[in-house]
Write a protein that holds these residues in place. Sequence first.
Motif, short mmCIF file in Angstrom:
data_model
loop_
_atom_site.label_atom_id
_atom_site.label_comp_id
_atom_site.label_asym_id
_atom_site.label_seq_id
_atom_site.Cartn_x
_atom_site.Cartn_y
_atom_site.Cartn_z
N VAL B 146 1.33 -0.91 0.00
CA VAL B 146 0.11 -0.12 -0.28
C VAL B 146 0.66 1.51 0.15
O VAL B 146 0.90 1.77 -0.20
N ARG B 147 2.10 1.12 0.75
CA ARG B 147 3.03 2.11 0.64
C ARG B 147 3.47 2.56 0.10
O ARG B 147 3.89 3.17 -0.83
N ASP B 148 3.94 1.32 -1.49
CA ASP B 148 4.22 1.95 -2.18
C ASP B 148 3.48 1.87 -3.94
O ASP B 148 4.13 1.64 -4.72
N GLY B 149 2.15 1.84 -3.13
CA GLY B 149 1.32 1.70 -4.53
C GLY B 149 1.10 0.14 -5.23
O GLY B 149 0.75 0.29 -6.20
N SER B 150 2.01 -0.48 -5.03
CA SER B 150 1.48 -1.47 -5.33
C SER B 150 0.52 -2.52 -5.59
O SER B 150 0.01 -3.49 -5.75
N VAL B 151 0.22 -2.84 -3.64
CA VAL B 151 -0.99 -3.39 -3.41
C VAL B 151 -2.14 -2.36 -3.21
O VAL B 151 -2.15 -1.06 -2.32
N ALA B 152 -3.47 -2.57 -3.96
CA ALA B 152 -4.77 -1.49 -3.80
C ALA B 152 -5.28 -1.68 -2.03
O ALA B 152 -4.96 -2.35 -1.46
N PRO B 153 -5.12 -0.08 -1.55
CA PRO B 153 -5.48 0.21 -0.17
C PRO B 153 -6.65 -0.64 0.27
O PRO B 153 -7.92 -1.04 -1.11
N GLY B 154 -7.20 -1.08 1.01
CA GLY B 154 -8.93 -2.04 1.53
C GLY B 154 -8.31 -3.02 0.54
O GLY B 154 -8.98 -4.33 1.07
N TYR B 155 -7.18 -3.79 0.33
CA TYR B 155 -6.45 -5.55 0.03
C TYR B 155 -5.30 -5.90 0.54
O TYR B 155 -5.27 -6.22 0.24
N ALA B 156 -5.24 -5.13 1.56
CA ALA B 156 -4.17 -5.31 2.80
C ALA B 156 -4.33 -5.91 3.72
O ALA B 156 -3.88 -5.93 4.74
N PRO B 189 -1.40 -15.16 -10.82
CA PRO B 189 -2.41 -14.05 -11.68
C PRO B 189 -3.62 -14.08 -10.26
O PRO B 189 -4.42 -13.16 -10.53
N HIS B 190 -3.88 -15.07 -9.58
CA HIS B 190 -5.35 -15.06 -8.99
C HIS B 190 -4.25 -14.82 -7.51
O HIS B 190 -5.74 -14.08 -7.20
N VAL B 191 -3.76 -15.12 -7.12
CA VAL B 191 -3.34 -13.63 -5.88
C VAL B 191 -2.99 -12.88 -6.05
O VAL B 191 -3.68 -12.34 -5.41
N ARG B 192 -2.91 -12.02 -7.49
CA ARG B 192 -2.70 -10.54 -7.71
C ARG B 192 -3.88 -9.96 -7.90
O ARG B 192 -4.48 -8.90 -7.26
N ARG B 193 -4.95 -11.07 -8.44
CA ARG B 193 -6.22 -10.65 -8.13
C ARG B 193 -6.82 -10.48 -6.54
O ARG B 193 -7.50 -9.51 -6.80
N LEU B 194 -6.29 -11.44 -5.61
CA LEU B 194 -6.72 -10.65 -4.62
C LEU B 194 -6.61 -9.54 -3.37
O LEU B 194 -6.78 -9.54 -3.00
N VAL B 195 -5.28 -9.31 -4.10
CA VAL B 195 -4.39 -8.85 -3.76
C VAL B 195 -4.29 -6.56 -4.22
O VAL B 195 -4.06 -6.17 -3.67
N THR B 196 -5.00 -7.09 -5.59
CA THR B 196 -4.90 -5.52 -6.35
C THR B 196 -6.39 -5.28 -7.36
O THR B 196 -6.92 -6.40 -7.43
N VAL B 197 -6.12 -4.64 -7.82
CA VAL B 197 -7.31 -4.40 -8.24
C VAL B 197 -6.57 -3.92 -10.03
O VAL B 197 -5.36 -3.59 -10.35
N PRO B 198 -7.22 -4.38 -11.00
CA PRO B 198 -7.01 -4.50 -12.28
C PRO B 198 -6.55 -3.27 -13.15
O PRO B 198 -6.90 -2.55 -12.89
N PRO B 199 -5.73 -3.48 -13.52
CA PRO B 199 -4.87 -2.17 -14.95
C PRO B 199 -6.39 -1.98 -15.12
O PRO B 199 -7.26 -2.58 -15.79
N THR B 200 -7.02 -1.04 -15.87
CA THR B 200 -7.99 0.41 -16.65
C THR B 200 -8.54 -0.98 -17.59
O THR B 200 -9.77 -0.88 -18.37
N ASP B 201 -7.27 -0.76 -18.60
CA ASP B 201 -7.55 -1.30 -20.04
C ASP B 201 -8.30 -2.72 -19.91
O ASP B 201 -9.16 -3.58 -20.04
N GLU B 202 -7.75 -3.70 -18.18
CA GLU B 202 -8.32 -4.59 -18.35
C GLU B 202 -10.04 -4.65 -17.36
O GLU B 202 -10.71 -5.30 -17.86
N SER B 203 -10.40 -3.61 -16.46
CA SER B 203 -11.77 -3.15 -16.36
C SER B 203 -12.52 -2.96 -17.13
O SER B 203 -13.64 -3.10 -16.32
N THR B 204 -11.89 -2.18 -18.31
CA THR B 204 -12.99 -2.19 -19.46
C THR B 204 -13.32 -2.45 -20.35
O THR B 204 -13.74 -2.64 -21.13
N GLY B 205 -13.01 -3.70 -20.29
CA GLY B 205 -12.45 -4.97 -21.04
C GLY B 205 -13.54 -5.66 -22.01
O GLY B 205 -14.98 -5.58 -20.49
N ASN B 206 -13.95 -5.93 -22.56
CA ASN B 206 -15.30 -6.53 -23.13
C ASN B 206 -15.50 -7.18 -24.36
O ASN B 206 -14.38 -6.90 -25.35
#
Lengths: 206, 206
Positions: B146-156, B189-206
């Motif tokens: 959270v301090r270095d910005g690699s983990v989403a706040p609320g996911y720590a 990849p699955h552990v990463r989903r548990l601790v980070t929000v996905p990058p914007t291009d992934e979250s808007t994918g369709n």
Amino acid sequence: MGRTSTARDRLRDSACELLHTRGYAAVGVAEICVRADVRKGSFYHFFESKQALTIEVIDTHWQAQRTGWRELLTGPESALERLQRLIGWLVETQRQGWQETGRVDGCLLGNLAIELSNQEAAVQQRLTAAFAEQTELVHAALADGVRDGSVAPGYADRATARAVVAQIEGAVLLAKLAGGVGSLDDLWPHVRRLVTVPPTDESTGN
Amino acid sequence: MGRTSTARDRLRDSACELLHTRGYAAVGVAEICVRADVRKGSFYHFFESKQALTIEVIDTHWQAQRTGWRELLTGPESALERLQRLIGWLVETQRQGWQETGRVDGCLLGNLAIELSNQEAAVQQRLTAAFAEQTELVHAALADGVRDGSVAPGYADRATARAVVAQIEGAVLLAKLAGGVGSLDDLWPHVRRLVTVPPTDESTGN
């Protein structure tokens, strides 16, 4: 089960209970027979071996569970809501067991998978089939979720479905270790993260 | 271990191997002694019981593992990269075991947790301590993230750290069941989903 059931059913039900509570190697045929109130000499009339009985226990258990999985994952709700309902039911099952016995015996199929996968090929085969079905049921729900908009595209592949099953098994393992079900309240929020992108206000939170 | 090690070390190493491969109930003191090349009469000179030996196996195993966990989670990289390094190492350990034996024996601590948590209080206590340390190490890394910005706040939070440990255990269980480590390539990849929000291009994918 009451003593009006057949000896075969009693052997299967007793084995199911003992295998779930104590595992495969720790439980012998003699103990299963005592619990079932069946003479040991009769055991081999019904089952060739403890392994054969264990396979029948797995099949019977998963057939009953599968009905629950299918029903809970079916309905007019969004796929995400149906998945949440499944997780809620699995957690409730562990909670009921804990309330009845004071123990968390965990997942019968997961317990046997850990104990026997690398040792008993016939058992491993049956467990593989059961877990493959669980994964497929979740996979189908995730595909529905992409269509109804409740699951993020790219989060509905088979590997994600397997990750959901893995998260369930891992969380139940830790609950069994803790001897309590409190931590399972967090299971749904974590499964949800595996299959959906968080809402925008969460992803920008700081 | 070679025969130059002490009888006590040989008993512990043999027990570690047998417990990891076959479990607790399936392995007796006699078999451990044969594998260790120690007379059975000497066993009780070193250990009070199979349970006492098992506790020493757990402590020795986790002390060695803990060194790895700590080193891999420390460094100038982002917390997320350090967590990825830990997961990579855990997967590699399973892969090496599989390459050497053709089996996936899984996680010794997870195997024993599943088999013994509801039966052997002293073993459960040691395993609880080990898994609590794993969770705390991941929790500390997430707080760094959270301090270095690699983990989403609320996911720590601690619950997320526990979900990461659960994901590892569940994925290893399914790899053990499959008798192969291929599916573990998806663990990160699955552990990463548990601790980070996905990058914007992934979250808007369709």
